[in-house]
Design an enzyme around this catalytic site. Structure first.
Site, PDB file in Angstrom:
ATOM      1  N   LYS A  30       0.832  -1.213   0.000  1.00  0.00           N
ATOM      2  CA  LYS A  30       0.000   0.000   0.000  1.00  0.00           C
ATOM      3  C   LYS A  30       0.863   1.258   0.000  1.00  0.00           C
ATOM      4  CE  LYS A  30      -3.062   0.612   3.479  1.00  0.00           C
ATOM      5  NZ  LYS A  30      -3.045   1.925   4.173  1.00  0.00           N
ATOM      6  N   SER A  31       1.880   1.294   0.840  1.00  0.00           N
ATOM      7  CA  SER A  31       2.727   2.498   0.912  1.00  0.00           C
ATOM      8  C   SER A  31       3.395   2.767  -0.427  1.00  0.00           C
ATOM      9  CB  SER A  31       3.812   2.304   1.981  1.00  0.00           C
ATOM     10  OG  SER A  31       3.243   2.245   3.256  1.00  0.00           O
ATOM     11  N   GLY A 103      -5.430   7.850   5.674  1.00  0.00           N
ATOM     12  CA  GLY A 103      -4.534   8.825   6.291  1.00  0.00           C
ATOM     13  C   GLY A 103      -3.291   9.060   5.443  1.00  0.00           C
ATOM     14  N   ARG A 131      -8.962  11.801  12.860  1.00  0.00           N
ATOM     15  CA  ARG A 131      -7.512  11.617  13.032  1.00  0.00           C
ATOM     16  C   ARG A 131      -6.758  12.954  13.004  1.00  0.00           C
ATOM     17  NH1 ARG A 131      -5.554   6.778   9.350  1.00  0.00           N
ATOM     18  NH2 ARG A 131      -3.758   7.015  10.726  1.00  0.00           N
ATOM     19  N   SER A 176       6.909   8.920  12.447  1.00  0.00           N
ATOM     20  CA  SER A 176       5.855   8.875  11.429  1.00  0.00           C
ATOM     21  C   SER A 176       6.426   9.026  10.033  1.00  0.00           C
ATOM     22  CB  SER A 176       4.819   9.974  11.681  1.00  0.00           C
ATOM     23  OG  SER A 176       3.957  10.055  10.556  1.00  0.00           O
ATOM     24  N   GLN A 178       4.589   9.105   7.486  1.00  0.00           N
ATOM     25  CA  GLN A 178       3.688  10.002   6.757  1.00  0.00           C
ATOM     26  C   GLN A 178       4.139  11.451   6.904  1.00  0.00           C
ATOM     27  OE1 GLN A 178      -0.231   9.104   8.217  1.00  0.00           O
ATOM     28  NE2 GLN A 178      -0.353   7.174   7.101  1.00  0.00           N
ATOM     29  N   ASP A 328       1.835  -1.311  11.838  1.00  0.00           N
ATOM     30  CA  ASP A 328       0.490  -1.704  11.404  1.00  0.00           C
ATOM     31  C   ASP A 328       0.169  -3.159  11.761  1.00  0.00           C
ATOM     32  OD1 ASP A 328      -0.004   0.820  10.376  1.00  0.00           O
ATOM     33  OD2 ASP A 328       0.674   0.281   8.359  1.00  0.00           O
ATOM     34  N   LYS A 355      -4.514   5.611  14.833  1.00  0.00           N
ATOM     35  CA  LYS A 355      -4.625   4.972  13.512  1.00  0.00           C
ATOM     36  C   LYS A 355      -6.094   5.039  13.066  1.00  0.00           C
ATOM     37  CE  LYS A 355      -0.292   3.940  13.130  1.00  0.00           C
ATOM     38  NZ  LYS A 355       0.526   4.670  12.149  1.00  0.00           N
TER      39      LYS A 355
HETATM   40  C1  S3P Z   1       2.432   4.797   6.263  1.00  0.00           C
HETATM   41  C2  S3P Z   1       2.973   5.154   7.478  1.00  0.00           C
HETATM   42  C3  S3P Z   1       2.444   4.687   8.767  1.00  0.00           C
HETATM   43  C4  S3P Z   1       1.485   3.507   8.600  1.00  0.00           C
HETATM   44  C5  S3P Z   1       0.531   3.712   7.465  1.00  0.00           C
HETATM   45  C6  S3P Z   1       1.284   3.894   6.151  1.00  0.00           C
HETATM   46  C7  S3P Z   1       3.056   5.329   5.033  1.00  0.00           C
HETATM   47  O1  S3P Z   1       1.731   5.744   9.376  1.00  0.00           O
HETATM   48  O2  S3P Z   1       0.767   3.288   9.791  1.00  0.00           O
HETATM   49  O3  S3P Z   1      -0.330   2.594   7.343  1.00  0.00           O
HETATM   50  O4  S3P Z   1       2.760   4.799   3.934  1.00  0.00           O
HETATM   51  O5  S3P Z   1       3.865   6.255   5.128  1.00  0.00           O
HETATM   52  P1  S3P Z   1       2.431   6.803  10.376  1.00  0.00           P
HETATM   53  O6  S3P Z   1       3.304   7.695   9.583  1.00  0.00           O
HETATM   54  O7  S3P Z   1       1.270   7.550  10.991  1.00  0.00           O
HETATM   55  O8  S3P Z   1       3.165   5.963  11.375  1.00  0.00           O
END
Ligand code: S3P
Length: 447
Positions: A30-31, A103, A131, A176, A178, A328, A355
């Site tokens: 997914k990322s 998110g 969130r 994080s 993200q 996750d 989350k």
């Molecule tokens: C992700 C980062 C993680 C993870 C999310 C995907 C990403 O979140 O929990 O499912 O793709 O960068 P956080 O940055 O809030 O830890």
């Protein structure tokens, strides 16, 4: 697009299973899928992507990039082709961007919009609208972007980007990926050097992929912290990307095979980037037989097939330092712990409370309803395992509450396989956000 908007909850009972056996392939990471679409949409030329995860979260990113000018097509055989607008070329979207449950889409796209002279409104489902966004609002405001909304830092939020934005040095206040990625994506269209300091390393897909697309990005280490610098404005060149299988999706089948007696399952093509693969190390420490077969490199990421056999698991104290590399995967680790011998102690997991749901409370309540012995602490769960005996399952007329959180739904589905009476899940719709074929793969293994 998102499950909350247009359909009724879909309950489902997950019954005890006989041994799981066979070979499966889980969908793309997914990322990496989100980032492939975003970087492809900013590159000059035609980016081609195979193995893209076609879940609702990633489709929300695709729709948003289209709304900002990129051309994105899925070919009949499943390859995706993206014609980018070039860094600096994003267009003003004509309507609010619907981020659904995602998110990652929201926070990363806020980074992209922040350094373009466009305005975008971000909306999401009930889960996403709870969130916190302050974590990206803070650094992106330092770069010059402006945010407004009626609910503090929660969606809906309108973001007014700025060009030129100011380069910053930002030390992440929480682990994080993200937030790190939002700042790095904003830096692409920002003249000068933007620096992100990571006291605790998180998934590094953005760094790997930005480099692969040709950005001037360097990673060094100073005083035990990771220092990432990006010099902008960047020029990204279109790439051909093969997305490896998602370890976070594989996790459900790894745990299912470990806890259902007699199981022997192979999961092909699982991404094993060290910043993502912490769960497999923890399960091995607990006694899990997880073998890596045919290790190789796919799309610049380490990948292997995982052969997993039923194993007697023993509870451990999970080192909080490993948490970011399995952030996750805690919901499904809690399920494994509930069937293990002895006690599993987890700590340092405050991030799980923000989350798709508060995953500490949601899993404590769900497992307790299914008959597990769980203590909830401020920053983790303590789980007293059954010693290998199946969980009783949910009582008649009661269902675990998933709170629009795909990973709670799939974790408790796995718990149902290792129960005597089955586990009733109140709503399986959220599974489609990250793993649309979860149920059919489960059935193909005999679950
Ligand atoms: C992700 C980062 C993680 C993870 C999310 C995907 C990403 O979140 O929990 O499912 O793709 O960068 P956080 O940055 O809030 O830890």
């Amino acid at each position: 697009m998102s499950v909350a908007h247009d359909s009724l909850p879909q309950p489902r009972r997950f019954a005890p299973a006989g041994p799981l056996s066979g070979a499966i392939r889980v969908p793309g990471d997914k990322s990496i899928s989100h980032r492939s679409l975003m970087l492809g949409a900013l590159a000059v030329g035609e980016t081609r992507v195979t193995g893209l995860l076609e879940g609702e979260d990633v489709l929300a990113t695709a729709a948003a990039m289209r709304a900002m000018g990129a051309t994105i097509d899925r070919l009949p055989h499943g390859e995706w082709v993206i014609s980018g607008v070039g860094v600096g070329g994003l267009l003003q979207p004509g309507a609010p961007l619907d981020m659904g449950n995602s998110g990652t889409s929201t926070r990363l796209l806020m980074g992209l919009v922040a350094s373009h002279a466009i305005t975008a409104t971000f909306v999401g489902d009930a889960s996403l609208s709870k969130r916190p966004m302050a974590r990206v609002i803070e650094p992106l405001s330092q770069m010059g972007a402006e945010f407004s909304g009626d609910n503090g830092d929660r969606l809906p939020l309108t973001l007014r980007g700025i060009c030129p934005a100011a380069p910053i040095t930002y030390r992440l206040p929480m682990a994080s990926a993200q937030v790190k990625s939002a700042v790095l994506l904003a830096a692409l269209n920002t003249a000068g050097t933007t620096t992100v300091i990571e006291p605790v390393p998180t998934r590094d897909h953005s760094e790997r992929m930005l480099r692969g697309f040709g950005a001037d990005l360097s990673v060094t280490e100073k005083d035990g912290e990771r220092v990432i610098t990006l010099s902008g404005p960047a020029e990204l060149k279109a790439q051909t990307i093969e997305v490896p299988g998602d370890p976070s999706s594989a996790a459900f089948f790894v745990v299912a095979a470990l806890i259902v007696p007699g199981s022997d399952v192979t999961i092909a093509n699982v991404g094993l980037n060290p910043t993502r693969a912490g769960l497999f190390d923890v399960l091995r420490q607990m006694g899990g037989q997880i073998e890596e077969v045919n290790p190789r490199v796919v799309g610049g990421e380490p990948v292997a097939d995982l052969r997993v056999r039923h194993s007697a698991l023993t509870g451990i104290a999970v080192d909080p330092a490993i948490a970011p590399s399995m952030i996750d995967e805690f919901p499904v680790l809690f399920v494994a712990a509930a069937i293990a011998h002895g006690t599993t102690v987890t700590s340092g997991l405050d991030e799980l409370r923000v989350k798709e749901s508060d995953r500490l409370t949601a899993m404590a309540e769900a497992l307790t309803l299914a008959g597990a012995r769980v203590e909830e602490r401020e920053d983790g769960l303590v789980i007293h395992g059954t010693g290998g005996t199946p969980l009783p399952g949910t009582p008649a007329g009661a269902a675990v509450v998933t709170h629009l959180d795909h990973r709670i739904a799939m974790s408790m589905a796995v718990a149902g396989l290792a129960s005597t009476g089955g586990v009733e899940v109140d709503d399986i719709r959220p599974i489609a956000t990250s793993f649309p074929n979860f149920l059919s793969l489960l059935e193909s293994l005999g679950g």
